[in-house]
Design an enzyme around this catalytic site. Structure first.
Site, short mmCIF file in Angstrom:
data_model
loop_
_atom_site.label_atom_id
_atom_site.label_comp_id
_atom_site.label_asym_id
_atom_site.label_seq_id
_atom_site.Cartn_x
_atom_site.Cartn_y
_atom_site.Cartn_z
N CYS A 1 0.83 -1.22 0.00
CA CYS A 1 0.00 0.00 0.00
C CYS A 1 0.86 1.26 0.00
CB CYS A 1 -0.92 -0.02 1.22
SG CYS A 1 -1.87 1.48 1.41
N CYS B 1 -1.43 1.78 -3.09
CA CYS B 1 -2.41 2.87 -2.90
C CYS B 1 -1.78 4.27 -2.86
CB CYS B 1 -3.18 2.71 -1.59
SG CYS B 1 -3.34 1.04 -0.99
N LYS C 1 0.18 5.43 -6.04
CA LYS C 1 -0.83 5.50 -7.10
C LYS C 1 -1.70 6.74 -6.95
CE LYS C 1 -4.81 3.75 -6.43
NZ LYS C 1 -5.77 2.71 -6.05
N TYR D 1 -9.03 -3.10 -11.71
CA TYR D 1 -9.00 -1.71 -11.29
C TYR D 1 -7.61 -1.09 -11.39
CZ TYR D 1 -7.07 -2.36 -6.51
OH TYR D 1 -6.27 -2.61 -5.44
N GLU E 1 -6.88 2.20 -13.58
CA GLU E 1 -6.35 3.40 -12.91
C GLU E 1 -5.05 3.85 -13.58
OE1 GLU E 1 -8.03 2.56 -8.38
OE2 GLU E 1 -6.00 1.97 -8.89
N HIS F 1 -27.46 21.25 -1.68
CA HIS F 1 -27.53 21.87 -3.00
C HIS F 1 -26.56 23.04 -3.11
CE1 HIS F 1 -29.42 22.94 -6.76
NE2 HIS F 1 -29.44 24.20 -6.35
N GLU G 1 -26.52 15.17 -4.43
CA GLU G 1 -27.92 15.39 -4.06
C GLU G 1 -28.85 14.51 -4.89
OE1 GLU G 1 -29.75 19.29 -5.07
OE2 GLU G 1 -27.87 19.72 -6.09
#
Ligand code: FAD
Length: 462
Positions: free
Chosen positions: A43, A48, A51, A178, A182, A445, A450
């Protein structure tokens, strides 16, 4: 019998460091830890963290063009990879130091060595030293697998990608998971011409089909050349010109399963990861390994040998850092606090840091429909940030809802910052929120998210 340690951890990555630190620092256990490479593991050193920093770097290109359209005077001169890499390496050194400090402060004895299991209660280091331990924790993670094709060694994996001397001008990424996607988005953003081969019919297998299609379409629109149903048959060094961005040299000639030949400057294989169990002495000690070489464990991460436990990627359950950490914490709770604690692997939210990002939690539409009657609420729209400057990028928001219980079984978001959004949606889903709970939550908002609380009618029922 008096052991040298109460716990010996093999592997100083996400799971191993956490388990060692908490066992030593919070329960007073005498803990040893062996790490053969760098503390922090996949990681921090080659996953992670580097990356995500590359994702940040790569997003600025688009951001600068957007800034120009918003009215800023912007001059884009290109990306200085060596400058970025130097900073990246300094940051990884810093983090490695932090991990070292955490272990030292907790009183963990760290051995910068490869280790293997000698028997149910002893560990042998690469320098021949042997230590006994009441418990042994295997936290050796996994490593990238290279496909079995001719000259695959000409390519690189995610282990090497953060240390390239130069940015490849033409990059082939092989794989559709993934990490492959990525990386495709990262290098595309940094200025490489990216081609992606994937043998399947659509990238991101295992994720929601609609989201997969949405992301693939965006990746292609932003310049990534995705070849589906395509694999690499073989590779050779190319004789001709081409080469790296700043240093022309021969490239790599790639023969594809579709009968074409391409030349790239770099080939990145992101074709899966395998658990690190080879040469660990596990089978000889009586630990059961699975088909892929993973350590077979029960819900308490205990192996067939009662004194040996395993956590994280080496168990091939869910290969994510927060999961490895949880498994490490649950192991300490179970073994050192006398409170048997299984890890809950249900409803784990996760993010794919493609551009746009994808955040998801729970079931895909197909998985849910195979289990029970469901309603699908879905919208795609151009967010105001992009619509204002005429961009075609669209956001996708989707709720998969049980018809019987009204519970939200899955949330899928493809949007900038979807990773941040899904963390919070994950809380609601984990709590068992119904569609009506979402509906009675007042919208914030103007935001993209939303839409999640204003989805009126199902687009389909299945
Ligand atoms: P690791 O972190 O792999 O640590 C294992 C350690 O054991 C390594 O340091 C290794 O050197 C050491 N070791 C191995 N064998 C021995 C031995 N015999 N003796 C001594 N030491 C040994 N997860 C996320 O949650 N989010 C992400 O965005 C994400 N992105 C990723 C991107 C990439 C490119 C990759 C490759 C992975 C990514 N992951 C991500 C997955 C994540 O990195 C892993 O799930 C996590 O690191 C697993 O932790 P671990 O403790 O099981 O193993």
């Amino acid at each position: 019998m008096e052991f040298d340690f109460d716990l010996f951890v093999i592997g100083g990555g996400s799971g191993g460091v956490r388990a060692a630190r908490v066992a030593a620092g919070e329960t007073g256990a005498r803990v040893g830890l062996a790490e053969e490479s760098r503390l922090g593991g996949t990681c921090v050193i080659r996953g992670c963290v580097p990356k995500k920093l590359m994702v940040f770097a790569s997003e600025y290109a688009k951001g600068m063009h957007e800034a120009a359209d918003y009215g800023w005077e912007v001059k884009i001169r290109g990306f200085d990879w060596p400058r970025f890499r130097k900073r990246l390496e300094a940051e990884l050194d810093r983090l490695e130091g932090v991990y070292n400090g955490l272990l030292e402060n907790a009183g963990v004895r760290v051995f910068a060595r490869r280790a293997m299991v000698a028997d149910a209660h002893s560990v042998r280091l690469a320098d021949g030293k042997t230590f006994t331990a009441k418990h042994i924790l295997i936290a050796t993670g996994g490593r990238p697998a290279l496909p079995e094709i001719g000259n695959a060694g000409l390519g690189i994996t995610s282990n090497e990608v953060f240390h390239l001397d130069e940015l490849p001008r033409r990059l082939l990424i092989v794989g559709g998971g993934y990490i492959a996607c990525e990386m495709a988005c990262i290098f595309n953003g940094l200025g490489s011409k990216v081609t992606q081969f994937y043998r399947g019919a659509q990238i991101l297998r295992g994720f929601d089909d609609e989201a997969r299609g949405h992301i693939a379409e965006h990746m292609e629109r932003h310049g990534i050349d995705i070849h589906l149903g395509t694999t690499v048959l073989g590779m050779d060094r190319a004789g001709g010109a081409g080469g790296l961005l700043h240093k022309p040299a021969g490239g790599i000639e790639v023969r594809s399963s579709t009968g074409d030949t391409f030349t790239f400057d770099q080939v990145l294989f992101a074709t899966g990861r395998i658990p690190n169990t080879a040469g660990l002495g596990l089978e000889a000690a009586g630990v059961e390994l699975g088909r892929r070489g993973e350590v077979v464990v029960d819900e308490y991460s205990q192996t067939a040998v009662p004194s040996i436990y395993a956590i994280g990627d080496v168990t091939d359950r869910v290969q994510l850092t927060p999961v490895a950490i949880r498994e490490g914490m649950a192991f300490v709770e179970t073994v050192f606090r006398g409170n048997p604690t299984p890890v809950d692997h249900e409803l784990i939210p996760s993010a794919v840091f493609t551009q746009p990002e994808y955040g998801s939690v729970g079931l895909t539409e197909d998985e849910a429909a195979a289990r029970e009657p469901v309603e699908i609420y879905c919208t795609t729209f151009r967010p105001m940030h992009k619509a204002f400057i005429g961009r075609e990028d669209r956001v996708l928001m989707k709720l998969v809802v049980s018809k019987a219980t009204r519970r939200v079984l899955g949330v899928h978001i493809v949007a900038d910052h979807a990773g941040e959004m899904i963390q919070l949606a994950g809380v609601a889903v984990k709590m068992g929120a119904t569609k009506e709970d979402f509906d009675r939550t007042v919208a914030v908002h103007p935001t993209m998210s939303e839409e999640l609380v204003t989805l009126k009618s199902p687009v389909r029922t299945l």
